[in-house]
Design a protein around this motif. Structure first.
Motif, mmCIF file in Angstrom:
data_model
loop_
_atom_site.group_PDB
_atom_site.id
_atom_site.type_symbol
_atom_site.label_atom_id
_atom_site.label_comp_id
_atom_site.label_asym_id
_atom_site.label_seq_id
_atom_site.Cartn_x
_atom_site.Cartn_y
_atom_site.Cartn_z
ATOM 1 N N PRO A 196 0.827 -1.203 0.000
ATOM 2 C CA PRO A 196 0.000 0.000 0.000
ATOM 3 C C PRO A 196 0.862 1.253 0.000
ATOM 4 O O PRO A 196 1.979 1.265 0.509
ATOM 5 C CB PRO A 196 -0.805 -0.117 1.293
ATOM 6 C CG PRO A 196 0.025 -0.991 2.168
ATOM 7 C CD PRO A 196 0.745 -1.938 1.251
ATOM 8 N N LEU A 197 0.334 2.321 -0.576
ATOM 9 C CA LEU A 197 1.079 3.576 -0.632
ATOM 10 C C LEU A 197 1.117 4.266 0.726
ATOM 11 O O LEU A 197 2.046 4.981 1.043
ATOM 12 C CB LEU A 197 0.452 4.511 -1.676
ATOM 13 C CG LEU A 197 0.510 4.000 -3.108
ATOM 14 C CD1 LEU A 197 -0.221 4.964 -4.034
ATOM 15 C CD2 LEU A 197 1.953 3.825 -3.556
ATOM 16 N N GLU A 198 0.089 4.042 1.531
ATOM 17 C CA GLU A 198 0.039 4.657 2.854
ATOM 18 C C GLU A 198 0.127 3.560 3.899
ATOM 19 O O GLU A 198 -0.655 2.617 3.892
ATOM 20 C CB GLU A 198 -1.264 5.432 3.008
ATOM 21 C CG GLU A 198 -1.391 6.147 4.334
ATOM 22 C CD GLU A 198 -2.698 6.922 4.431
ATOM 23 O OE1 GLU A 198 -3.186 7.050 5.547
ATOM 24 O OE2 GLU A 198 -3.195 7.366 3.399
ATOM 25 N N SER A 199 1.116 3.661 4.800
ATOM 26 C CA SER A 199 1.254 2.634 5.824
ATOM 27 C C SER A 199 0.285 2.923 6.972
ATOM 28 O O SER A 199 -0.041 4.072 7.259
ATOM 29 C CB SER A 199 2.688 2.588 6.342
ATOM 30 O OG SER A 199 3.010 3.802 6.962
ATOM 31 N N ARG A 200 -0.157 1.877 7.614
ATOM 32 C CA ARG A 200 -1.069 2.004 8.737
ATOM 33 C C ARG A 200 -0.438 1.371 9.965
ATOM 34 O O ARG A 200 0.310 0.421 9.866
ATOM 35 C CB ARG A 200 -2.387 1.338 8.412
ATOM 36 C CG ARG A 200 -3.051 1.977 7.186
ATOM 37 C CD ARG A 200 -4.434 1.505 7.009
ATOM 38 N NE ARG A 200 -5.201 1.651 8.232
ATOM 39 C CZ ARG A 200 -6.308 2.364 8.332
ATOM 40 N NH1 ARG A 200 -6.745 3.007 7.312
ATOM 41 N NH2 ARG A 200 -6.959 2.422 9.460
ATOM 42 N N SER A 201 -0.750 1.897 11.109
ATOM 43 C CA SER A 201 -0.208 1.404 12.360
ATOM 44 C C SER A 201 -1.345 0.869 13.222
ATOM 45 O O SER A 201 -2.401 1.496 13.333
ATOM 46 C CB SER A 201 0.505 2.545 13.087
ATOM 47 O OG SER A 201 0.807 2.189 14.407
ATOM 48 N N LEU A 202 -1.104 -0.292 13.833
ATOM 49 C CA LEU A 202 -2.123 -0.867 14.705
ATOM 50 C C LEU A 202 -2.364 0.031 15.911
ATOM 51 O O LEU A 202 -3.492 0.195 16.361
ATOM 52 C CB LEU A 202 -1.694 -2.265 15.159
ATOM 53 C CG LEU A 202 -2.669 -2.993 16.078
ATOM 54 C CD1 LEU A 202 -3.987 -3.228 15.362
ATOM 55 C CD2 LEU A 202 -2.087 -4.303 16.539
ATOM 56 N N MET A 203 -1.308 0.657 16.425
ATOM 57 C CA MET A 203 -1.476 1.548 17.581
ATOM 58 C C MET A 203 -2.318 2.760 17.194
ATOM 59 O O MET A 203 -3.214 3.160 17.927
ATOM 60 C CB MET A 203 -0.117 1.997 18.100
ATOM 61 C CG MET A 203 -0.202 2.868 19.324
ATOM 62 S SD MET A 203 1.416 3.259 19.962
ATOM 63 C CE MET A 203 1.006 4.411 21.234
ATOM 64 N N LYS A 204 -2.042 3.340 16.012
ATOM 65 C CA LYS A 204 -2.820 4.508 15.597
ATOM 66 C C LYS A 204 -4.266 4.145 15.304
ATOM 67 O O LYS A 204 -5.163 4.951 15.503
ATOM 68 C CB LYS A 204 -2.181 5.146 14.366
ATOM 69 C CG LYS A 204 -0.896 5.867 14.679
ATOM 70 C CD LYS A 204 -0.315 6.511 13.449
ATOM 71 C CE LYS A 204 1.000 7.185 13.781
ATOM 72 N NZ LYS A 204 1.628 7.766 12.577
ATOM 73 N N ASP A 205 -4.500 2.931 14.803
ATOM 74 C CA ASP A 205 -5.867 2.495 14.545
ATOM 75 C C ASP A 205 -6.610 2.146 15.825
ATOM 76 O O ASP A 205 -7.836 2.253 15.877
ATOM 77 C CB ASP A 205 -5.870 1.280 13.616
ATOM 78 C CG ASP A 205 -5.462 1.634 12.201
ATOM 79 O OD1 ASP A 205 -5.484 2.834 11.867
ATOM 80 O OD2 ASP A 205 -5.122 0.715 11.442
ATOM 81 N N ILE A 245 -3.748 9.832 22.758
ATOM 82 C CA ILE A 245 -2.943 8.775 23.390
ATOM 83 C C ILE A 245 -1.653 8.564 22.598
ATOM 84 O O ILE A 245 -0.575 8.409 23.166
ATOM 85 C CB ILE A 245 -3.742 7.462 23.458
ATOM 86 C CG1 ILE A 245 -4.985 7.630 24.332
ATOM 87 C CG2 ILE A 245 -2.889 6.320 23.952
ATOM 88 C CD1 ILE A 245 -4.681 7.888 25.789
ATOM 89 N N VAL A 246 -1.751 8.578 21.281
ATOM 90 C CA VAL A 246 -0.568 8.373 20.447
ATOM 91 C C VAL A 246 0.415 9.521 20.628
ATOM 92 O O VAL A 246 1.626 9.324 20.694
ATOM 93 C CB VAL A 246 -0.982 8.218 18.967
ATOM 94 C CG1 VAL A 246 0.239 8.141 18.072
ATOM 95 C CG2 VAL A 246 -1.847 6.988 18.790
#
Length: 75
Positions: free
Chosen positions: A19-28, A34-35
């Motif tokens: 994917p062009l945009e990475s995703r983070s489990l913590m951010k989701d 909190i982040v």
């Protein structure tokens, strides 16, 4: 035949990559405040603390780099 099929798939752009945009489990999982409050301590990473042997290796690497730099400069 397998190579021809693989070449066709590569030319057809079936394997589009990541994917062009990475995703983070913590951010989701958490809200943005909190982040932003998360503190990353380099001495306590992933629940592990740097022990005396790790600190010795860090100092030894710095010492070796210093010795090499001094030999390069002064011969």
């Amino acid at each position: 035949a397998d190579y021809n099929q693989l070449g066709f798939n590569l030319r057809s752009n079936i394997f589009q990559g990541g994917p062009l945009e990475s995703r983070s489990l913590m951010k989701d999982s958490y809200t943005p405040d909190i982040v932003s409050k998360a503190i990353r301590d380099p001495k306590n990473w992933h629940g592990r603390r740097t022990d005396d042997l790790g600190k010795w290796h860090q100092k030894n690497a710095l010492n070796l780099n210093l010795q090499k730099a001094l030999e390069d400069r002064y011969g």
